[in-house]
Design a protein around this motif. Structure first.
Motif, PDB file in Angstrom:
ATOM      1  N   LEU A  20      37.192  22.810   1.703  1.00  9.67           N
ATOM      2  CA  LEU A  20      37.561  23.222   0.345  1.00  9.67           C
ATOM      3  C   LEU A  20      36.667  24.351  -0.140  1.00  9.67           C
ATOM      4  N   SER A  21      35.401  24.267   0.163  1.00  6.03           N
ATOM      5  CA  SER A  21      34.468  25.310  -0.237  1.00  6.03           C
ATOM      6  C   SER A  21      34.825  26.648   0.418  1.00  6.03           C
ATOM      7  N   GLU A  22      35.141  26.606   1.692  1.00  5.36           N
ATOM      8  CA  GLU A  22      35.497  27.839   2.410  1.00  5.36           C
ATOM      9  C   GLU A  22      36.760  28.479   1.838  1.00  5.36           C
ATOM     10  N   TYR A  23      37.823  27.685   1.678  1.00  9.09           N
ATOM     11  CA  TYR A  23      39.055  28.258   1.128  1.00  9.09           C
ATOM     12  C   TYR A  23      38.869  28.653  -0.329  1.00  9.09           C
ATOM     13  N   GLY A  24      38.033  27.931  -1.035  1.00 12.24           N
ATOM     14  CA  GLY A  24      37.748  28.296  -2.414  1.00 12.24           C
ATOM     15  C   GLY A  24      37.069  29.647  -2.526  1.00 12.24           C
ATOM     16  N   LYS A  25      36.126  29.914  -1.636  1.00 12.20           N
ATOM     17  CA  LYS A  25      35.464  31.226  -1.618  1.00 12.20           C
ATOM     18  C   LYS A  25      36.484  32.322  -1.371  1.00 12.20           C
ATOM     19  N   ARG A  26      37.364  32.095  -0.415  1.00 11.38           N
ATOM     20  CA  ARG A  26      38.384  33.096  -0.099  1.00 11.38           C
ATOM     21  C   ARG A  26      39.331  33.310  -1.272  1.00 11.38           C
ATOM     22  N   LEU A  27      39.741  32.223  -1.896  1.00 10.29           N
ATOM     23  CA  LEU A  27      40.700  32.290  -2.997  1.00 10.29           C
ATOM     24  C   LEU A  27      40.107  32.964  -4.227  1.00 10.29           C
ATOM     25  N   SER A  28      38.806  32.871  -4.402  1.00  6.69           N
ATOM     26  CA  SER A  28      38.140  33.449  -5.578  1.00  6.69           C
ATOM     27  C   SER A  28      38.335  34.958  -5.697  1.00  6.69           C
ATOM     28  N   SER A  29      38.683  35.617  -4.601  1.00  7.89           N
ATOM     29  CA  SER A  29      38.962  37.054  -4.648  1.00  7.89           C
ATOM     30  C   SER A  29      40.283  37.348  -5.363  1.00  7.89           C
ATOM     31  N   TYR A  30      41.135  36.342  -5.502  1.00  8.28           N
ATOM     32  CA  TYR A  30      42.479  36.549  -6.038  1.00  8.28           C
ATOM     33  C   TYR A  30      42.705  35.932  -7.416  1.00  8.28           C
ATOM     34  N   ARG A 138      44.481  18.203  -0.320  1.00  9.03           N
ATOM     35  CA  ARG A 138      43.797  19.219  -1.128  1.00  9.03           C
ATOM     36  C   ARG A 138      43.469  20.446  -0.286  1.00  9.03           C
ATOM     37  N   VAL A 139      42.985  20.204   0.932  1.00 13.13           N
ATOM     38  CA  VAL A 139      42.638  21.314   1.826  1.00 13.13           C
ATOM     39  C   VAL A 139      43.900  22.089   2.204  1.00 13.13           C
ATOM     40  N   ILE A 140      44.947  21.378   2.573  1.00 10.78           N
ATOM     41  CA  ILE A 140      46.197  22.032   2.953  1.00 10.78           C
ATOM     42  C   ILE A 140      46.736  22.858   1.787  1.00 10.78           C
ATOM     43  N   LEU A 141      46.738  22.281   0.595  1.00 13.55           N
ATOM     44  CA  LEU A 141      47.242  22.991  -0.581  1.00 13.55           C
ATOM     45  C   LEU A 141      46.417  24.239  -0.867  1.00 13.55           C
ATOM     46  N   LEU A 142      45.099  24.116  -0.877  1.00 13.93           N
ATOM     47  CA  LEU A 142      44.252  25.271  -1.163  1.00 13.93           C
ATOM     48  C   LEU A 142      44.464  26.376  -0.127  1.00 13.93           C
ATOM     49  N   GLU A 143      44.609  25.991   1.135  1.00 11.68           N
ATOM     50  CA  GLU A 143      44.872  26.992   2.181  1.00 11.68           C
ATOM     51  C   GLU A 143      46.206  27.681   1.935  1.00 11.68           C
ATOM     52  N   GLN A 144      47.231  26.938   1.558  1.00  4.74           N
ATOM     53  CA  GLN A 144      48.547  27.539   1.335  1.00  4.74           C
ATOM     54  C   GLN A 144      48.566  28.431   0.099  1.00  4.74           C
ATOM     55  N   ILE A 145      47.816  28.074  -0.923  1.00  5.18           N
ATOM     56  CA  ILE A 145      47.709  28.946  -2.096  1.00  5.18           C
ATOM     57  C   ILE A 145      47.017  30.247  -1.706  1.00  5.18           C
ATOM     58  N   TYR A 146      45.930  30.135  -0.939  1.00  2.83           N
ATOM     59  CA  TYR A 146      45.226  31.328  -0.445  1.00  2.83           C
ATOM     60  C   TYR A 146      46.169  32.180   0.401  1.00  2.83           C
ATOM     61  N   ARG A 147      46.909  31.554   1.283  1.00  2.00           N
ATOM     62  CA  ARG A 147      47.859  32.264   2.146  1.00  2.00           C
ATOM     63  C   ARG A 147      48.924  32.969   1.283  1.00  2.00           C
ATOM     64  N   ALA A 148      49.391  32.302   0.234  1.00  2.00           N
ATOM     65  CA  ALA A 148      50.405  32.895  -0.649  1.00  2.00           C
ATOM     66  C   ALA A 148      49.881  34.179  -1.297  1.00  2.00           C
ATOM     67  N   PHE A 149      48.639  34.146  -1.758  1.00  2.00           N
ATOM     68  CA  PHE A 149      48.064  35.349  -2.352  1.00  2.00           C
ATOM     69  C   PHE A 149      47.979  36.475  -1.328  1.00  2.00           C
ATOM     70  N   ARG A 150      47.601  36.148  -0.105  1.00  2.00           N
ATOM     71  CA  ARG A 150      47.527  37.173   0.948  1.00  2.00           C
ATOM     72  C   ARG A 150      48.913  37.742   1.254  1.00  2.00           C
ATOM     73  N   ILE A 151      49.899  36.877   1.345  1.00  2.00           N
ATOM     74  CA  ILE A 151      51.273  37.336   1.598  1.00  2.00           C
ATOM     75  C   ILE A 151      51.719  38.264   0.475  1.00  2.00           C
ATOM     76  N   ASN A 152      51.512  37.833  -0.764  1.00  2.00           N
ATOM     77  CA  ASN A 152      51.962  38.631  -1.910  1.00  2.00           C
ATOM     78  C   ASN A 152      51.211  39.946  -2.054  1.00  2.00           C
ATOM     79  N   ALA A 153      49.991  39.997  -1.514  1.00  2.00           N
ATOM     80  CA  ALA A 153      49.205  41.238  -1.552  1.00  2.00           C
ATOM     81  C   ALA A 153      49.529  42.142  -0.360  1.00  2.00           C
ATOM     82  N   GLY A 154      50.427  41.690   0.520  1.00  7.71           N
ATOM     83  CA  GLY A 154      50.773  42.489   1.695  1.00  7.71           C
ATOM     84  C   GLY A 154      49.671  42.503   2.734  1.00  7.71           C
ATOM     85  N   GLU A 155      48.803  41.529   2.707  1.00  6.86           N
ATOM     86  CA  GLU A 155      47.701  41.442   3.647  1.00  6.86           C
ATOM     87  C   GLU A 155      48.088  40.583   4.847  1.00  6.86           C
TER      88      GLU A 155
END
Length: 159
Positions: A20-30, A138-155
């Motif tokens: 959760l901490s790892e995906y949270g760090k990544r998600l914080s950019s978005y 929780r981990v799966i959800l946080l990863e998918q939210i992070y992935r969604a932001f990356r997809i929407n950013a064209g990354e």
């Protein structure tokens, strides 16, 4: 955009907290995000239907007290709609374009979610017909939210 994950119970295992901490760090950019934990109710092994409903309603009251009035609520429920990662990303993007800026994802305890929580939800989402431990969810959800932001950013993202 603000993402809140409201979940029943505490994370006990260190490996879940680290993920959760790892995906949270990544998600914080978005976006801004947080996980809000509410206490779970003890349930007898062979609880009656009435006792199960009482447990769900107590947990449900705790969940509902944490949901802001204007939040777009997405309940994780086995009977919810299944989306692949791209469809999930587009769903979040569409809601944001329609003015939603605060999303609350709700993860129930071992018995699921109270009818009152499901009726408050704007959308019910299922990750699978399978049952997952709510801590892992929780981990799966946080990863998918992070992935969604990356997809929407064209990354780039892994398919």
């Amino acid at each position: 955009m603000t993402i809140k994950i409201i979940a029943v119970g505490k994370i006990k295992e260190k490996f879940y907290r680290e993920a959760l901490s790892e995906y949270g760090k990544r998600l914080s950019s978005y976006c801004k995000w947080e996980i809000i934990e509410v206490a779970d109710e003890k349930t007898k092994e062979e609880a009656s239907e009435t006792e199960v409903l009482q447990v769900l309603e107590k947990e449900g009251e705790r969940i509902l007290s944490k949901i802001p009035d204007r939040a777009f609520v997405i309940a994780l429920a086995i009977l919810g709609k299944e989306l692949d990662s791209i469809a999930f990303a587009k769903f979040l993007e569409k809601q944001a374009l329609h003015g939603e800026s605060e999303f609350c994802f709700v993860i129930g305890g071992s018995l699921g979610l109270a009818p009152s929580v499901l009726s408050r939800a704007n959308y019910s989402l299922s990750f699978s017909a399978m049952t997952f431990p709510h801590q892992l969810m929780r981990v799966i959800l946080l990863e998918q939210i992070y992935r969604a932001f990356r997809i929407n950013a064209g990354e780039p993202y892994h398919k």
